[in-house]
Design a protein around this motif. Structure first.
Motif, PDB file in Angstrom:
ATOM      1  N   GLU A 164      75.430  91.105 -34.219  1.00 24.76           N
ATOM      2  CA  GLU A 164      74.543  89.773 -34.550  1.00 24.76           C
ATOM      3  C   GLU A 164      75.327  88.717 -35.124  1.00 24.76           C
ATOM      4  OE1 GLU A 164      71.336  89.701 -37.200  1.00 24.76           O
ATOM      5  OE2 GLU A 164      70.584  91.517 -36.536  1.00 24.76           O
TER       6      GLU A 164
ATOM      7  N   THR B  57      69.662  90.468 -45.265  1.00 22.55           N
ATOM      8  CA  THR B  57      68.848  90.016 -44.130  1.00 22.55           C
ATOM      9  C   THR B  57      67.278  90.760 -44.464  1.00 22.55           C
ATOM     10  OG1 THR B  57      69.633  91.923 -42.996  1.00 22.55           O
ATOM     11  CG2 THR B  57      70.728  89.951 -42.577  1.00 22.55           C
TER      12      THR B  57
ATOM     13  N   ASN C   7      73.133  93.880 -44.100  1.00 18.17           N
ATOM     14  CA  ASN C   7      71.939  94.512 -43.459  1.00 18.17           C
ATOM     15  C   ASN C   7      71.505  95.755 -44.450  1.00 18.17           C
ATOM     16  OD1 ASN C   7      70.159  96.195 -42.204  1.00 18.17           O
ATOM     17  ND2 ASN C   7      71.554  96.464 -40.443  1.00 18.17           N
TER      18      ASN C   7
ATOM     19  N   SER D 251      76.290 103.188 -38.669  1.00 18.19           N
ATOM     20  CA  SER D 251      76.517 104.683 -38.294  1.00 18.19           C
ATOM     21  C   SER D 251      77.702 104.997 -37.385  1.00 18.19           C
ATOM     22  CB  SER D 251      75.099 105.068 -37.402  1.00 18.19           C
ATOM     23  OG  SER D 251      74.090 104.782 -38.014  1.00 18.19           O
ATOM     24  N   THR D 252      78.333 104.093 -36.600  1.00 20.58           N
ATOM     25  CA  THR D 252      79.327 104.308 -35.821  1.00 20.58           C
ATOM     26  C   THR D 252      80.481 103.762 -36.287  1.00 20.58           C
ATOM     27  OG1 THR D 252      77.785 104.627 -33.894  1.00 20.58           O
ATOM     28  CG2 THR D 252      80.152 104.638 -33.358  1.00 20.58           C
ATOM     29  N   ASP D 253      80.156 102.293 -36.556  1.00 22.16           N
ATOM     30  CA  ASP D 253      81.571 101.530 -36.937  1.00 22.16           C
ATOM     31  C   ASP D 253      82.663 101.565 -36.339  1.00 22.16           C
ATOM     32  OD1 ASP D 253      79.785 100.962 -39.537  1.00 22.16           O
ATOM     33  OD2 ASP D 253      80.584 102.809 -40.547  1.00 22.16           O
TER      34      ASP D 253
ATOM     35  N   ARG E 267      65.807 106.305 -35.350  1.00 23.09           N
ATOM     36  CA  ARG E 267      66.609 105.840 -36.237  1.00 23.09           C
ATOM     37  C   ARG E 267      66.407 106.348 -37.614  1.00 23.09           C
ATOM     38  NH1 ARG E 267      69.846 101.588 -36.779  1.00 23.09           N
ATOM     39  NH2 ARG E 267      70.448 100.773 -34.556  1.00 23.09           N
TER      40      ARG E 267
ATOM     41  N   ARG F  77      71.265 110.503 -35.577  1.00 21.37           N
ATOM     42  CA  ARG F  77      70.568 110.616 -34.518  1.00 21.37           C
ATOM     43  C   ARG F  77      71.337 110.469 -33.258  1.00 21.37           C
ATOM     44  NH1 ARG F  77      71.376 105.375 -36.705  1.00 21.37           N
ATOM     45  NH2 ARG F  77      72.026 103.690 -34.988  1.00 21.37           N
ATOM     46  N   TYR F  78      72.676 110.044 -33.340  1.00 19.16           N
ATOM     47  CA  TYR F  78      73.348 110.174 -32.168  1.00 19.16           C
ATOM     48  C   TYR F  78      73.759 111.551 -31.719  1.00 19.16           C
ATOM     49  CZ  TYR F  78      74.110 105.015 -32.432  1.00 19.16           C
ATOM     50  OH  TYR F  78      74.167 103.643 -32.835  1.00 19.16           O
TER      51      TYR F  78
ATOM     52  N   GLY G  12      76.843  97.987 -39.445  1.00 20.18           N
ATOM     53  CA  GLY G  12      77.454  98.652 -38.515  1.00 20.18           C
ATOM     54  C   GLY G  12      77.764  97.767 -37.377  1.00 20.18           C
ATOM     55  N   ASP G  13      77.936  98.248 -36.133  1.00 18.78           N
ATOM     56  CA  ASP G  13      78.227  97.685 -35.024  1.00 18.78           C
ATOM     57  C   ASP G  13      77.151  96.845 -34.643  1.00 18.78           C
ATOM     58  OD1 ASP G  13      80.842  98.927 -34.714  1.00 18.78           O
ATOM     59  OD2 ASP G  13      79.838 100.566 -33.830  1.00 18.78           O
ATOM     60  N   GLY G  14      75.880  97.027 -34.874  1.00 21.86           N
ATOM     61  CA  GLY G  14      74.784  96.334 -34.574  1.00 21.86           C
ATOM     62  C   GLY G  14      74.778  94.878 -35.166  1.00 21.86           C
ATOM     63  N   MET G  15      75.133  95.103 -36.306  1.00 22.66           N
ATOM     64  CA  MET G  15      75.204  93.902 -37.564  1.00 22.66           C
ATOM     65  C   MET G  15      76.447  92.985 -37.129  1.00 22.66           C
ATOM     66  SD  MET G  15      73.326  92.760 -39.723  1.00 22.66           S
ATOM     67  CE  MET G  15      73.656  91.440 -41.055  1.00 22.66           C
TER      68      MET G  15
ATOM     69  N   GLY H  19      73.020 102.080 -40.936  1.00 23.43           N
ATOM     70  CA  GLY H  19      73.597 103.397 -41.395  1.00 23.43           C
ATOM     71  C   GLY H  19      72.786 104.125 -42.324  1.00 23.43           C
TER      72      GLY H  19
ATOM     73  N   GLU I 241      73.559  98.169 -28.569  1.00 23.60           N
ATOM     74  CA  GLU I 241      72.227  97.379 -28.509  1.00 23.60           C
ATOM     75  C   GLU I 241      71.802  97.770 -27.118  1.00 23.60           C
ATOM     76  OE1 GLU I 241      70.738  95.793 -31.122  1.00 23.60           O
ATOM     77  OE2 GLU I 241      72.479  96.565 -32.121  1.00 23.60           O
TER      78      GLU I 241
HETATM   79  N1  LIG Z   1      66.850  93.318 -42.466  1.00 17.10           N
HETATM   80  C1  LIG Z   1      66.703  94.125 -41.382  1.00 17.10           C
HETATM   81  N2  LIG Z   1      65.820  94.929 -40.964  1.00 17.10           N
HETATM   82  C2  LIG Z   1      65.896  95.509 -39.786  1.00 17.10           C
HETATM   83  N3  LIG Z   1      66.762  95.542 -38.984  1.00 17.10           N
HETATM   84  C3  LIG Z   1      67.806  94.886 -39.332  1.00 17.10           C
HETATM   85  C4  LIG Z   1      68.080  93.966 -40.418  1.00 17.10           C
HETATM   86  N4  LIG Z   1      69.082  93.483 -40.685  1.00 17.10           N
HETATM   87  C5  LIG Z   1      69.792  93.915 -39.393  1.00 17.10           C
HETATM   88  N5  LIG Z   1      68.845  94.670 -38.668  1.00 17.10           N
HETATM   89  C6  LIG Z   1      69.288  95.215 -37.345  1.00 17.10           C
HETATM   90  O1  LIG Z   1      69.743  96.600 -37.637  1.00 17.10           O
HETATM   91  C7  LIG Z   1      70.376  97.152 -36.425  1.00 17.10           C
HETATM   92  C8  LIG Z   1      71.269  98.085 -36.838  1.00 17.10           C
HETATM   93  O2  LIG Z   1      72.106  97.706 -37.872  1.00 17.10           O
HETATM   94  P1  LIG Z   1      73.592  98.304 -38.098  1.00 17.10           P
HETATM   95  O3  LIG Z   1      74.549  98.013 -36.804  1.00 17.10           O
HETATM   96  O4  LIG Z   1      73.904  97.686 -39.316  1.00 17.10           O
HETATM   97  O5  LIG Z   1      73.671 100.011 -38.371  1.00 17.10           O
HETATM   98  P2  LIG Z   1      73.702 100.989 -37.450  1.00 17.10           P
HETATM   99  O6  LIG Z   1      72.732 100.803 -36.182  1.00 17.10           O
HETATM  100  O7  LIG Z   1      73.226 102.254 -38.303  1.00 17.10           O
HETATM  101  O8  LIG Z   1      75.096 101.227 -36.938  1.00 17.10           O
HETATM  102  P3  LIG Z   1      75.944 101.241 -35.588  1.00 17.10           P
HETATM  103  O9  LIG Z   1      75.698 100.025 -35.034  1.00 17.10           O
HETATM  104  O10 LIG Z   1      77.476 101.286 -36.250  1.00 17.10           O
HETATM  105  O11 LIG Z   1      75.808 102.456 -35.065  1.00 17.10           O
HETATM  106  C9  LIG Z   1      71.170  95.935 -35.859  1.00 17.10           C
HETATM  107  O12 LIG Z   1      70.646  95.813 -34.664  1.00 17.10           O
HETATM  108  C10 LIG Z   1      70.764  94.685 -36.584  1.00 17.10           C
HETATM  109  O13 LIG Z   1      70.279  93.683 -35.736  1.00 17.10           O
END
Ligand SMILES: Nc1ncnc2c1ncn2[C@@H]1O[C@H](COP(=O)(O)OP(=O)(O)OP(=O)(O)O)[C@@H](O)[C@H]1O
Ligand SMILES: CCCCCCCCCCCCC/C=C/[C@@H](O)[C@H](CO)NC(C)=O
Ligand SMILES: [Ca+2]
Length: 558
Positions: free
Chosen positions: A214, A181, A149, A252-254, A316, A322-323, A208-211, A153, A519
């Motif tokens: 997925e 992605t 992704n 961001s949190t991992d 974001r 942001r958290y 991160g956790d969101g990725m 972060g 999410e």
């Molecule tokens: N190419 C992309 N463009 C936009 N969003 C994306 C892309 N690839 C993945 N995402 C989405 O980005 C969101 C956040 O990603 P990720 O979890 O990697 O980082 P974060 O939110 O900064 O970290 P954390 O989840 O650890 O707090 C995820 O919900 C994921 O679905």
């Protein structure tokens, strides 16, 4: 520790010193040959692993071995030539072993040692013998599917992978197919419908956790679909996923990486993947009636954490900060939520959220036979013969309702939301923070960042559960409301009560959403069930004191 038969044993030179080098099926060790005329000290004979020229590397932590060309510039500028190094002046032959070295705070590094041999034949014999041992480690992945992704972060996913991870994979002869992605859910959809999973030994996400979420959704859905299991049915027994997932932290949190490895360091995670670690993980399925909503492995939070997430999604662009901003804002808003929680308590054999038994590498509780854990038949849930199968019901006003399927340790909260939660015991810890003053809530929150017990407050309750349901007050059915009224309050009295309490603590009752592993889940009413060990990670849980710091370990191995 059992002494292993030696496979190979020679005197080789390491860093200009002559060493006895030994290979067994479990260890590669080298120890400086001490001149018998010199006095032997406890340190150089019996010292810990790295003390006084004595080293021992488990074979399962060797990353790679290669023959080394001992070249350096000759006096003819620009030309390189082999340099004779041994006393006889003949050509030196050497091989280099890359291996895992532990540093502080659960971090791993890739270290190297070059061993010089008197002749090429012996050098090749060593290289071959070590390669043969590595080839026996069939748990190691050879081919990985990697999703990056680029926006997680601090938007460093691509750089982290290229600079820190790809070189380690390449050294370990792991081949990869890499997909950067292009949109949210790209990785999930690709895994679900397109990816030829037979080609791979694992899937890696860089983010991160969101990725991670997925990747997990893609893999679980694909596995159920391939096996004809309908995940929209809340009572279905889901099929565990065959492929392991690796997480290279770049979010961001991992939290998932941190809670399963002990740190959020990309190199450490890459090394856990290379050595082929395996850590099973519980997964919560979240349904509303018979509609599947999502899976969760870390936090399912309604109220405080739902609101923090909702607010932070609009920020974001700020990255991980942001958290913090949304956290303070949400804390100041001090909203409470009313509703009903019912849950099925876990069996006592898996301990309690306050027993201070932390889940660590090789955790005994997570290794209990599944019959003693949360695996149960659906009919059990309606049997009232045994106490553990009786649903318990709690109604009230809450600042936060959190379910933690693992500790949720992360850099912000190193012991996590529920420090004694287990990664793979088939349960989640349900934490209810009842309506209280701002000051009390702050005290509770701050205890996530220090050693004090965050559950030791009269307004906090915590239960270890196998299933739970939540219905916000505004979604309760007429019969549920009738029941509530029959329990003692007329609706008139009920609303007067809220207004009176609202004045007292200056908070307002309202609707929240769920924070599901970072999410947003806008549904208020949900049913949650923990699926024991549904997925596996390339991790090993947080290591206690490393066995390799134990002097007797080095001694026995050599
Ligand atoms: N190419 C992309 N463009 C936009 N969003 C994306 C892309 N690839 C993945 N995402 C989405 O980005 C969101 C956040 O990603 P990720 O979890 O990697 O980082 P974060 O939110 O900064 O970290 P954390 O989840 O650890 O707090 C995820 O919900 C994921 O679905
Ligand atoms: C006003 C003082 C506040 C101090 C509060 C410190 C509490 C920190 C607890 C953090 C727990 C985070 C649990 C992890 C959740 C993740 O699933 C999710 C997605 O990455 N992250 C967040 C922040 O929701
Ligand atoms: Ca668990």
């Amino acid at each position: 520790m059992e002494k292993q038969p030696r496979l190979l044993c020679s005197q080789l030179s390491v860093g200009g010193r002559v060493c006895d080098v030994t290979l067994s099926s479990s260890f590669l060790s080298w120890r400086e040959v001490v001149d018998s005329s010199k006095k032997r000290t406890a340190a150089n004979v019996y010292g810990p692993l790295k003390a006084a020229g004595s080293h021992c590397v488990p074979v399962c932590e060797i990353i790679a071995i290669q023959e080394t060309e001992e070249d350096c510039p000759s006096t003819n500028v620009g030309k390189w030539q082999k340099v004779p190094q041994n006393p006889a002046g003949s050509n030196q032959h050497a091989f280099t072993v890359s291996y895992v070295e532990r540093t502080l705070k659960h971090r791993w590094r890739c270290s190297e040692v070059t061993l010089h041999c008197p002749d090429r034949k012996l050098c090749l014999q060593w290289v071959q013998a070590i390669r043969e041992q590595l080839a026996l480690l069939t748990i190691r992945p050879k081919r990985l599917l990697v999703y990056i992704n680029p926006h997680g972060g601090k938007q460093r996913g691509k750089r982290i992978y290229e600079q820190k991870v790809a070189p380690i994979f390449s050294r370990a002869s792991i081949t990869t197919d890499v997909i950067v992605t292009e949109r949210a859910n790209h990785a999930r959809d690709h895994l679900k419908t397109e990816a030829d999973l037979k080609k791979y030994d694992g899937v890696v996400c860089v983010g991160g956790d969101g990725m991670f979420s997925e990747i997990m959704h893609g893999l679980i859905s694909r596995t159920q679909c391939d096996s004809g299991v309908d995940q929209s049915c809340a009572d279905e027994t889901l099929i565990p996923c065959g492929l392991r997932i690796g997480i290279i932290p770049a979010g961001s949190t991992d939290c998932i990486c941190y809670a399963t490895v002990g740190c959020n360091d990309p190199v450490t995670s890459a090394l856990h993947i290379v050595v082929g670690d395996s850590q099973p993980l519980d997964v919560c399925s979240v349904h509303q009636n018979n509609a599947f909503l999502r899976y969760s492995v870390s936090l399912l939070g309604y109220g405080f954490y739902g609101d923090v997430l909702m607010d932070s999604e609009r920020k974001r662009w700020m990255g991980p900060a942001r958290y913090d901003i949304s956290g303070v804002k949400t804390f100041l808003s001090h909203r409470y939520y009313e509703g009903t929680i019912s849950f099925l308590p876990a069996d006592g054999s898996v301990g309690t959220p306050r027993d201070k038994i932390q889940c660590r590498s090789g955790c005994n509780i997570c290794q209990l036979p599944s019959a003693d854990k949360a695996v149960y038949k659906v009919e059990d849930s309606i049997s009232e013969t045994e106490n553990k199968d009786v649903w318990q019901v709690i109604r009230g006003k809450f600042l936060a309702i959190n379910a933690a399927c693992m500790s949720c340790a992360c850099p912000r909260s190193p012991k996590g939301l529920s420090p004694s939660a287990h990664l793979a015991d088939g349960t989640a810890d349900l934490i209810l923070v009842r309506k209280c003053s701002r000051l009390d809530f702050l005290r509770h929150l701050l205890r996530h960042t220090n050693k004090n017990d965050q559950f030791d407050h009269p307004f906090v309750e915590v239960y270890r559960v196998r299933q739970f349901r939540f219905t916000p007050r505004y979604q309760e059915t007429d019969s549920e409301l009738d029941l509530r009224e029959a329990e003692g309050s007329s609706s008139k009295h009920f609303f007067t009560q809220i207004c009176r309490e609202h004045q007292a603590c200056s908070c307002a009752p309202t609707h929240s959403s769920w924070n599901c592993d970072g999410e947003i889940l806008p549904h208020g009413a949900i049913q949650v069930r923990v699926h024991c060990q549904l997925i596996k990670l390339f991790a090993r849980g947080i290591e206690e004191q490393s066995v390799f710091e134990d002097p007797s370990y080095a001694l026995c191995a050599i």
